[in-house]
Design a protein around this motif. Structure first.
Motif, PDB file in Angstrom:
ATOM      1  N   PHE A  66       0.821  -1.220   0.000  1.00  0.00           N
ATOM      2  CA  PHE A  66       0.000   0.000   0.000  1.00  0.00           C
ATOM      3  C   PHE A  66       0.848   1.261   0.000  1.00  0.00           C
ATOM      4  O   PHE A  66       0.354   2.349   0.245  1.00  0.00           O
ATOM      5  CB  PHE A  66      -0.961  -0.017   1.191  1.00  0.00           C
ATOM      6  CG  PHE A  66      -1.972  -1.102   1.067  1.00  0.00           C
ATOM      7  CD1 PHE A  66      -3.078  -0.947   0.247  1.00  0.00           C
ATOM      8  CD2 PHE A  66      -1.802  -2.311   1.723  1.00  0.00           C
ATOM      9  CE1 PHE A  66      -3.996  -1.969   0.093  1.00  0.00           C
ATOM     10  CE2 PHE A  66      -2.716  -3.337   1.573  1.00  0.00           C
ATOM     11  CZ  PHE A  66      -3.818  -3.165   0.752  1.00  0.00           C
TER      12      PHE A  66
ATOM     13  N   GLY B  58      -9.507   7.142  10.593  1.00  0.00           N
ATOM     14  CA  GLY B  58      -9.059   6.823  11.948  1.00  0.00           C
ATOM     15  C   GLY B  58      -7.700   7.440  12.195  1.00  0.00           C
ATOM     16  O   GLY B  58      -7.366   8.478  11.605  1.00  0.00           O
TER      17      GLY B  58
ATOM     18  N   ALA C  63     -12.820  -4.717   3.947  1.00  0.00           N
ATOM     19  CA  ALA C  63     -12.558  -3.331   4.371  1.00  0.00           C
ATOM     20  C   ALA C  63     -12.290  -2.446   3.168  1.00  0.00           C
ATOM     21  O   ALA C  63     -12.452  -1.236   3.227  1.00  0.00           O
ATOM     22  CB  ALA C  63     -11.348  -3.291   5.311  1.00  0.00           C
TER      23      ALA C  63
ATOM     24  N   VAL D  31     -17.598   7.822   5.913  1.00  0.00           N
ATOM     25  CA  VAL D  31     -18.256   6.531   5.700  1.00  0.00           C
ATOM     26  C   VAL D  31     -18.323   5.729   7.009  1.00  0.00           C
ATOM     27  O   VAL D  31     -19.324   5.107   7.330  1.00  0.00           O
ATOM     28  CB  VAL D  31     -17.473   5.728   4.637  1.00  0.00           C
ATOM     29  CG1 VAL D  31     -18.100   4.363   4.430  1.00  0.00           C
ATOM     30  CG2 VAL D  31     -17.417   6.498   3.328  1.00  0.00           C
TER      31      VAL D  31
ATOM     32  N   THR E 136     -10.038  -9.674   5.050  1.00  0.00           N
ATOM     33  CA  THR E 136     -10.080  -8.323   5.629  1.00  0.00           C
ATOM     34  C   THR E 136      -9.942  -7.261   4.535  1.00  0.00           C
ATOM     35  O   THR E 136     -10.719  -6.307   4.481  1.00  0.00           O
ATOM     36  CB  THR E 136      -8.937  -8.145   6.656  1.00  0.00           C
ATOM     37  OG1 THR E 136      -9.131  -9.093   7.701  1.00  0.00           O
ATOM     38  CG2 THR E 136      -8.907  -6.744   7.231  1.00  0.00           C
TER      39      THR E 136
END
Ligand code: HEM
Length: 456
Positions: free
Chosen positions: A122, A390, A273, A326, A269
């Motif tokens: 990522f 977050g 996600a 979201v 995940t």
């Protein structure tokens, strides 16, 4: 112990006294019902009446959530060490589906290990690999979009982002892709439905779900394990760019590789996600733009100019994620007491940085409910006052991926098509579609309904 500055109107608590911040006077059962149906209404109302910190109480469990939305308090919570304030995501309804080794579910050193293994795919340059995949998936789906009559954007962005995440994660050739697409589709239907929430309320544990979800999960697992097995055998692994191939080659600090079980949990995940969230964010962007024609025109002009400068697009994406986050909140469980602003919160408290309220804190944002991308034209958002992903050591791993995907989908769509608000139903949604809860996310209640017109 970390501290945060008190908001001007809050009284400093005497150290040593551990009282939870005040909450609404309504009985717990009413708070629970209101929260289930209209979480943003509850948060707005409490923030107006009680300020930046308040406690919600739920029935029949008596569970309490202390919500914070002062950026300093948010910083305290996000930067608290994991032995003080670990994530409480392990008890979220999606945890049993993602599995016990999922990076979202784990805490402490085990979480850090999985996170470090997952991060490289990522990182910055890697993102370029996914650009063509995103544009192609968007163009392919757009070929069947209706013109001149209403369409729910959210349904289509979901298809696009599922295709993108499947290709980014597996990079698989077409016929394997179909098996994976069907397997994940089979799981998503029941996961979206209230059934999963009911399941989680009944048994808030990591126990594997039974019934429809369990069956769909068994099928998905079988397909994923088969894919992992095939991939382990593959000789060109080092040349491959997909996330699964990268994870198969990853080693932790002790030189250990991920087990099949760990790989399965991380792949599920990422699939879960990584696509609904982005699909919803793109749908919200269109829902906001179509009701702000001046902003839409400015964005179209930037796209048409075709240069390197995508400053306004970036501002639109940031503002969408600010005003329509979201994921409305994240939960941390205090394993030790923590001074958060004026409140000395006791061990055992579930403290909740409210993403929704922090992103609209009137002490940070002028006219916080307004959709105004210009507020991010000159400078990017502040770390702890804009938290759609977050924060701290749990900040969303896919944030750069999601931002890239949002921008590319919007650019591809708006290069060819222009949206308008549908005439029928338009009055009801004149100022906008309201936030509707779907599992742990907030989605546009009418699916971001628009009418598309071909651009000349
Ligand atoms: C607009 C899209 C997205 C939004 C709004 C979003 C939001 C979030 C939030 C709020 C968290 C929790 C952070 C915390 O506890 O502090 C999170 C975690 C996570 N997200 Fe995202 N996300 C998005 C897209 C993605 C994508 C595209 C991927 C992967 C491809 C992804 C993978 C993850 C993972 C693996 C975690 C767990 C991180 C950890 O616990 O260390 N997300 N995301």
């Amino acid at each position: 112990m970390a501290t945060a500055v008190a908001a001007p109107h809050e009284k400093l608590e005497i150290p040593g006294r551990q009282r939870l911040p005040p909450g609404p006077r309504a009985p717990a059962i009413l708070q629970t019902l209101a929260w289930a149906v209209a979480p943003t209404w509850v948060m707005d109302r409490c923030a107006r009446r009680l300020g930046e910190t308040f406690t919600l109480t739920f029935a029949p469990s008596g569970l309490k959530l202390v919500m914070v939305s002062n950026p300093e308090a948010v910083k305290t919570v996000f930067t608290a060490p994991p032995e003080v304030a670990p994530s409480a995501a392990g008890s979220s309804p999606i945890a049993p589906v993602m599995g016990p080794s999922s990076v979202i579910v784990l805490t402490g050193p085990e979480h850090m290990r999985q996170r470090k293994l997952l991060l490289p795919p990522f990182h910055g340059e890697r993102m370029r690999e996914y650009e063509d995949v995103i544009v192609e998936a968007t163009q392919r789906d757009m070929a069947s979009w209706p013109l001149g009559r209403p369409m729910r954007v959210h349904e289509r962005t979901r298809k696009i982002t599922l295709e993108v995440i499947l290709r980014a994660v597996f990079g698989v050739e077409a016929e394997r892709m179909e098996a994976l697409r069907t397997a994940i589709g089979g799981l998503l239907e029941p996961v979206r439905m209230p059934r999963l929430l009911l399941f989680a309320l009944r048994r808030p544990s990591l126990q594997r779900p039974s019934g429809a979800i369990g069956k769909a999960l068994d099928h998905l697992d079988a397909v994923i394990y088969e894919e992992i097995g095939r991939r382990r055998e593959q000789e060109d692994l080092e040349q491959r760019k997909d996330i699964l191939s990268l994870l198969l080659q990853a080693r932790d600090e002790d030189g250990l590789q991920m087990t099949d079980g760990e790989l399965r949990d991380e792949l599920v995940t990422l699939l879960l996600a990584g696509h609904e969230t982005t699909a919803t964010a793109v749908a919200w962007a269109i829902e906001r733009l179509v009701r702000h024609p001046d902003k839409l025109r400015r964005l179209l002009a930037e796209i048409d100019a075709g240069g390197e400068d995508d400053g306004y697009m970036q501002a639109v994406v940031n503002e969408t994620l600010r005003v329509r986050p979201v994921v409305p909140m994240v939960v941390r469980m205090l394993l030790q007491e923590l001074q958060v602003g004026p409140h000395n919160l006791p061990k055992g408290t579930r403290v909740v940085p409210s993403i929704y309220l922090t992103n609209r804190n009137p002490r940070v944002y002028e006219d916080p409910e307004a959709f105004r991308p210009e507020r991010f034209s000159d400078s990017g958002p502040e770390t702890f006052a804009w938290i759609p992903f977050g924060g701290g050591i749990r900040r969303c791993i896919g944030a750069s991926f999601a931002l890239l995907e949002m921008k590319l989908i919007l650019r591809t769509v708006l290069s060819a098509l222009e949206p308008s608000v549908p005439a029928r139903g338009g009055r009801l949604w004149r100022t906008g579609e309201w936030n509707q809860r779907r599992a742990i996310t907030l989605v546009p209640a009418a699916g971001a309904r628009v009418v598309w017109h071909k651009r000349t």
